[in-house]
Design an enzyme around this catalytic site. Structure first.
Site, PDB file in Angstrom:
ATOM      1  N   SER A   3       0.857  -1.198  -0.147  1.00 39.31           N
ATOM      2  CA  SER A   3      -0.027  -0.209   0.145  1.00 39.31           C
ATOM      3  C   SER A   3       0.889   1.221  -0.167  1.00 39.31           C
ATOM      4  O   SER A   3       1.668   1.525  -0.855  1.00 39.31           O
ATOM      5  CB  SER A   3      -1.007   0.021   1.294  1.00 39.31           C
ATOM      6  OG  SER A   3      -1.853   0.923   1.269  1.00 39.31           O
ATOM      7  N   ASP A  47     -10.016  -3.559  -5.388  1.00 48.45           N
ATOM      8  CA  ASP A  47      -9.171  -2.774  -4.346  1.00 48.45           C
ATOM      9  C   ASP A  47      -9.400  -1.404  -5.254  1.00 48.45           C
ATOM     10  O   ASP A  47      -9.162  -1.179  -6.331  1.00 48.45           O
ATOM     11  CB  ASP A  47      -7.705  -3.175  -4.523  1.00 48.45           C
ATOM     12  CG  ASP A  47      -6.823  -2.180  -3.532  1.00 48.45           C
ATOM     13  OD1 ASP A  47      -7.205  -1.050  -3.427  1.00 48.45           O
ATOM     14  OD2 ASP A  47      -5.827  -2.714  -3.415  1.00 48.45           O
ATOM     15  N   HIS A  56      -7.727  -4.808  -0.868  1.00 45.47           N
ATOM     16  CA  HIS A  56      -6.653  -4.040  -0.135  1.00 45.47           C
ATOM     17  C   HIS A  56      -6.197  -4.604   1.149  1.00 45.47           C
ATOM     18  O   HIS A  56      -7.017  -5.157   1.949  1.00 45.47           O
ATOM     19  CB  HIS A  56      -7.073  -2.641  -0.116  1.00 45.47           C
ATOM     20  CG  HIS A  56      -5.871  -1.801   0.032  1.00 45.47           C
ATOM     21  ND1 HIS A  56      -4.964  -1.429  -0.885  1.00 45.47           N
ATOM     22  CD2 HIS A  56      -5.318  -1.138   1.125  1.00 45.47           C
ATOM     23  CE1 HIS A  56      -4.005  -0.462  -0.723  1.00 45.47           C
ATOM     24  NE2 HIS A  56      -4.220  -0.256   0.645  1.00 45.47           N
TER      25      HIS A  56
END
Length: 308
Positions: free
Chosen positions: A153, A250, A280
């Protein structure tokens, strides 16, 4: 796209399957919620590695994971945790780092870079560059083998930025592992997944936009260029080979895939995966979902191949 049923059941268990709150949570609430979920899904007991020790590198808190003793050099991975540049810490990604250490037989240096909004960009990025540079200069103390960066991320975006900085300085990196990377903070990108997956998959597009605003602080223009937005670097030639994994469900999916396309177009070796049903943050769910277990095994296996 339907979510992986085991992840969907997990979100229902923690009451995270409904709509988001009407008003954004405070930073303290965001951090507490992220920490609660991360620790709740961590493997129990923790995966065994050779040793784990907290310390400081270049003034930045780190946690160093070392594999069981081996006869020769070990690769070194500097890891940057996810959390939208706002949340996350050494504990939230303990399971991820332990598995990287075990599966790759590598020394893993997990970095507790400074977080926004208290420390907006470029503070956290500067910490990541400083730690990676120190490790590179002292590689004999950290395995003695090849050096790589990794993250998920926001941490994957930071890893991509560090790889760009190392390329520009002529410093070698063997590989980069980017899990669902945040690569475009400009607000001007046309990424369909930001619309397709805006709600219903744990991370929302509204949360992404709020995190970016807090991270950039008074320098919103920084989102229009690298290193804050690696996708906007313009020149990708000569970057370290990359393994990139994105979940179908995501909001950041398409900017991660776009980064893979940009690297490949520049002649960089890229292995990219788009995983059906995954959301995610899936690295943290490997012990709770067979689909995630398979994805993580594939990503780490390919990353390990690049490290030899």
């Amino acid at each position: 796209m339907p979510m992986d049923p085991e992840i969907a059941a997990l979100l229902r268990q923690f009451g995270l399957d409904g709509p988001g709150p009407d008003t954004p949570p405070s930073v303290a609430e965001m951090r507490a919620g992220n920490r609660m979920l991360s620790l709740a899904v961590a493997p129990d007991p923790p995966l065994a590695v050779g040793s784990v020790a907290d310390g400081r590198v270049a003034g930045v808190p780190v946690r160093v994971y070392r594999p069981e003793a081996s006869a020769g050099p070990s690769a070194t991975v500097v890891f940057f945790h996810g959390g939208g540049f706002i949340v996350g810490d050494l504990d939230t990604h303990e399971g991820v780092c332990r598995r990287l250490c075990r599966d790759l037989g590598a020394v893993v240096v997990s970095v507790a870079y400074r977080l926004a909004p208290e420390f907006p960009f470029p503070a956290g990025f500067d910490d990541c560059v400083a730690v990676t540079s120190h490790v590179a200069d002292s590689i004999a103390d950290y395995g003695g083998g090849k050096l790589a960066v990794a993250g998920d991320s926001a941490g994957a975006g930071l890893a991509a930025g560090v790889a760009l900085a190392f390329r520009d300085e002529g410093r070698p990196l063997a590989a980069q592992l980017l899990a669902y990377p945040c690569t475009d903070l400009s607000g001007g990108g046309s990424h369909p997944s930001r619309v397709e997956n805006a709600t219903g998959y744990l991370l929302t597009t509204a949360e992404v936009e709020n995190d970016i605003r807090l991270y950039l602080g008074d320098d919103a223009a920084a989102g229009g260029r690298a290193p804050a937005s690696p996708l906007l670097a313009g020149d990708f030639a000569g970057l370290a080979p990359a393994v990139i994994g994105c979940g179908e469900c995501d909001p950041l999916r398409d900017e991660g895939l776009a980064y893979a396309d940009a690297l490949r177009a520049a002649g960089v070796v890229v292995r990219v995966h788009r995983y059906p049903g995954l959301i995610h943050g899936f690295l943290n769910f490997d012990s709770k979902s067979a689909a995630v277990e398979a994805a993580v095994g594939e990503l780490y296996g390919e990353f390990g191949e690049l490290l030899g």
